[in-house]
Design an enzyme around this catalytic site. Sequence first.
Site, PDB file in Angstrom:
ATOM      1  N   ASP A 153      43.754  16.146 -22.377  1.00  0.00           N
ATOM      2  CA  ASP A 153      43.231  14.806 -22.120  1.00  0.00           C
ATOM      3  C   ASP A 153      41.762  14.762 -22.518  1.00  0.00           C
ATOM      4  OD1 ASP A 153      45.666  14.247 -21.013  1.00  0.00           O
ATOM      5  OD2 ASP A 153      44.994  14.355 -18.927  1.00  0.00           O
ATOM      6  N   GLU A 155      39.505  12.823 -21.420  1.00  0.00           N
ATOM      7  CA  GLU A 155      38.648  12.585 -20.257  1.00  0.00           C
ATOM      8  C   GLU A 155      38.244  13.884 -19.558  1.00  0.00           C
ATOM      9  OE1 GLU A 155      41.665  11.300 -20.654  1.00  0.00           O
ATOM     10  OE2 GLU A 155      41.688   9.123 -20.336  1.00  0.00           O
ATOM     11  N   CYS A 386      47.956   0.267  10.880  1.00  0.00           N
ATOM     12  CA  CYS A 386      47.035  -0.609  10.161  1.00  0.00           C
ATOM     13  C   CYS A 386      47.667  -1.982   9.932  1.00  0.00           C
ATOM     14  CB  CYS A 386      46.606   0.059   8.856  1.00  0.00           C
ATOM     15  SG  CYS A 386      45.214  -0.753   8.034  1.00  0.00           S
ATOM     16  N   GLN A 390      48.861  -5.116  12.553  1.00  0.00           N
ATOM     17  CA  GLN A 390      48.484  -6.521  12.408  1.00  0.00           C
ATOM     18  C   GLN A 390      49.714  -7.421  12.346  1.00  0.00           C
ATOM     19  OE1 GLN A 390      45.964  -6.626   8.927  1.00  0.00           O
ATOM     20  NE2 GLN A 390      44.551  -5.099   9.754  1.00  0.00           N
ATOM     21  N   HIS A 515      44.590   5.077  10.728  1.00  0.00           N
ATOM     22  CA  HIS A 515      45.616   5.845  10.009  1.00  0.00           C
ATOM     23  C   HIS A 515      45.711   7.259  10.588  1.00  0.00           C
ATOM     24  CE1 HIS A 515      46.388   3.075   6.571  1.00  0.00           C
ATOM     25  NE2 HIS A 515      45.174   2.632   6.888  1.00  0.00           N
ATOM     26  N   GLU A 517      47.953   9.396  10.256  1.00  0.00           N
ATOM     27  CA  GLU A 517      48.587  10.358   9.350  1.00  0.00           C
ATOM     28  C   GLU A 517      47.570  11.237   8.632  1.00  0.00           C
ATOM     29  OE1 GLU A 517      48.431   6.439   6.883  1.00  0.00           O
ATOM     30  OE2 GLU A 517      48.565   7.077   8.973  1.00  0.00           O
TER      31      GLU A 517
END
Length: 590
Positions: A153, A155, A386, A390, A515, A517
């Site tokens: 790659d 990049e 989260c 709501q 969160h 987790e």
Amino acid sequence: MKKKSPLVQKYIFVTGGVVSSIGKGLCAASLGALLEARGLKLSMMKFDPYINVDPGTMSPLQHGEVFVTDDGAETDLDLGHYERFTHVKVSRSNNYTTGQIYDAVISKERRGDYLGGTVQVIPHITDEIKNYIYDTSQGAEVAIIEIGGTIGDIESLPFLEAIRQMRVDCGFENVIFIHVTLVPFIAAAGELKSKPTQHSVKEMRSIGIQPDFLICRSEKSIPLELKSKIGLFCNVKSDAVISCPDAATIYEVPLVLHEQKLDELVVKRLGLKNEIIDLAPWEKMVKVIKNPTHVVRIGIVGKYVDLKESYKSLNEALIHGGIANNSKVEIAFVDSENIDEHNVRESLQGLHGILVPGGFGYRGAEGKIIAIQYARENKLPYFGICFGMQLAVIEFARHVAGIVDATSREFSEKVKSSRNYVIDIMTEQRKVTQKGGTMRLGSYPCHLGAGTLARKIYGKDLVHERHRHRYEFNNRYREILKKFGMTLCGICDERDLVEMVELPEHPWFVGCQFHPEFKSKPMAPHPLFTSFIEASLHQALGKKKATVKNIAPKVSAKSEAGSSNKKTEKKIKYNKTVETSKKAREFFGR
């Protein structure tokens, strides 16, 4: 008094070849676990070649989940592996992108830091990369640095040039290159093929990097003859060619690498003491993962169900909850866009618990609300995280408190007739125009109410959890929702924000703004996931004896396995959750 030798950092660079998503992060985390078990102090780091400043504005379907650190950084999901497999506490300094590095260099140029010189990739970009590595490695004996992307790659080239220079700067004895590559099995020929690995290593060597070790990913174990062939053509010793076939669970990878003496070879190559290693906790965990007593089916109702990596930490946290309950957790991904009031029962059939995870936007939201209503009315364990919390508040407001047009201000463009925003945007967020890094991010305190289920689950009154959201529970609706039976069990007193809600008349119905987790580990399962799986197991056992042998899947589930301390009672009391978590820690020797 004997003078101590100065601390000299050792550097391990992990690169990947042939294909993306080959498992560099898992291999790096697994090696980190092995080195920690040998008593070494680690730092771990990930460089991502993409030009985005961070993954916060990227689609989960392209990049996978965004892992959030305590200091509020939105980072690559591999940092989640680092925290789950080791004791390293990651922060924003453990993950850098091309975007961040170029931004830092351009800022220095604008300030005149380069004294009028021409700013170039070499040395300015590569020096910036090396400086980040040196800074993050402070205080560590061994630094493991993963380079994202795939060899070839464009990049990645500045990062590869930087680590090539580091072997020259720091000395051969202090730097290791590990290349993770693919050895595909060609079914038609009935053979494992080494040519892709040879080409990948050739590409590495063409830019001046000779790998010291090759971790060869494959469907099957690589025989000794093929390892010798790979070593010969790649200029690597055959015992440094490590076979890493697909495992039953990712938590078996450290044991697979140790069996082939990777950690022993690494410490020898770096001149470190070959300390006695104790992997008994890992062996015990893997054993119970492979031999669970019960099966629990959890439905994740979301809209990013086409890519499992979108919910990576969530999937693992559910497995950890299964470990603490000696249960295999089968995860069924349910597309919320396909749920309506006519098919909800069929869509959720056979599930023992429902989880609605974090997310953004109105698409699929109504389907999630219908699923939440089904879980509430049918006494099915529900966990809202989260966005899932709501939507649980909106569902309760609509169908219990009688606020029929209850909604979130996030949906204001779609639901223009509503005047009741039970979920609203914070005042300081209303003038925010940029999307990246502007939410409520990172660790915040949460005070838990006395006598609540949340307090019993955690076993303490103050916790700190990681957030990633922009919208909050609207405090104007606190009293009316409490009046109709919703308990606001967790509050961030410092900012007067509702962090957790629960329904006391329901067997297990909990929502949290944060969160959890992100803080769960296989040998230290998060208490909320432990309790949720425990309640779901109670649901399974109440209907039918939920054992591995006699339960056949009723839904299409992408499953993982998990198990832990033995628990065979038919009825499980929720107020025993804290004791269960303690037993899990004792079981694994933590």
